[in-house]
Scaffold this motif. Structure first.
Motif, short mmCIF file in Angstrom:
data_model
loop_
_atom_site.label_atom_id
_atom_site.label_comp_id
_atom_site.label_asym_id
_atom_site.label_seq_id
_atom_site.Cartn_x
_atom_site.Cartn_y
_atom_site.Cartn_z
N PRO A 2 0.80 -1.22 0.00
CA PRO A 2 0.00 0.00 0.00
C PRO A 2 0.83 1.27 0.00
N GLY A 3 1.96 1.26 0.72
CA GLY A 3 2.80 2.44 0.76
C GLY A 3 3.29 2.86 -0.62
N LEU A 6 0.31 4.24 -2.82
CA LEU A 6 -0.24 5.52 -2.39
C LEU A 6 0.81 6.64 -2.32
N LYS A 7 1.98 6.39 -2.83
CA LYS A 7 3.05 7.38 -2.78
C LYS A 7 2.58 8.69 -3.41
N TRP A 9 0.16 10.61 -2.23
CA TRP A 9 -1.22 10.92 -1.84
C TRP A 9 -1.22 11.74 -0.56
N PRO A 11 -1.66 12.37 3.13
CA PRO A 11 -1.46 11.41 4.22
C PRO A 11 -2.75 10.96 4.91
N ARG A 13 -5.72 10.67 3.50
CA ARG A 13 -6.39 9.73 2.59
C ARG A 13 -5.66 8.39 2.57
N CYS A 14 -4.34 8.43 2.60
CA CYS A 14 -3.56 7.19 2.65
C CYS A 14 -3.93 6.38 3.89
N GLU A 18 -5.60 2.71 3.85
CA GLU A 18 -4.88 1.61 4.47
C GLU A 18 -5.73 0.95 5.56
#
Length: 52
Positions: A2-3, A6-7, A9, A11, A13-14, A18
């Motif tokens: 996921p990290g 979502l790079k 995005w 934080p 929303r990440c 997640e």
């Protein structure tokens, strides 16, 4: 994973996404990703629609 996805995005929303992924994993997705499960669900619906 996921990290990487979502790079860049926002934080907040990440973190929210997640959390959704984690809850889905805990719910017993049988090793499937959220995306894989949603795609499979759409395909089942499409097949059911074709059979009618």
């Amino acid at each position: 994973m996921p990290g990487e996805v979502l790079k860049g995005w926002n934080p907040r929303r990440c973190a929210a996404l997640e959390n959704v992924w984690e809850e889905f994993r805990k719910a017993g997705a049988h090793g499937q990703s959220l995306s894989d499960e949603l795609i499979a669900e759409r395909r089942r619906a499409a097949v059911a629609g074709d059979e009618q």
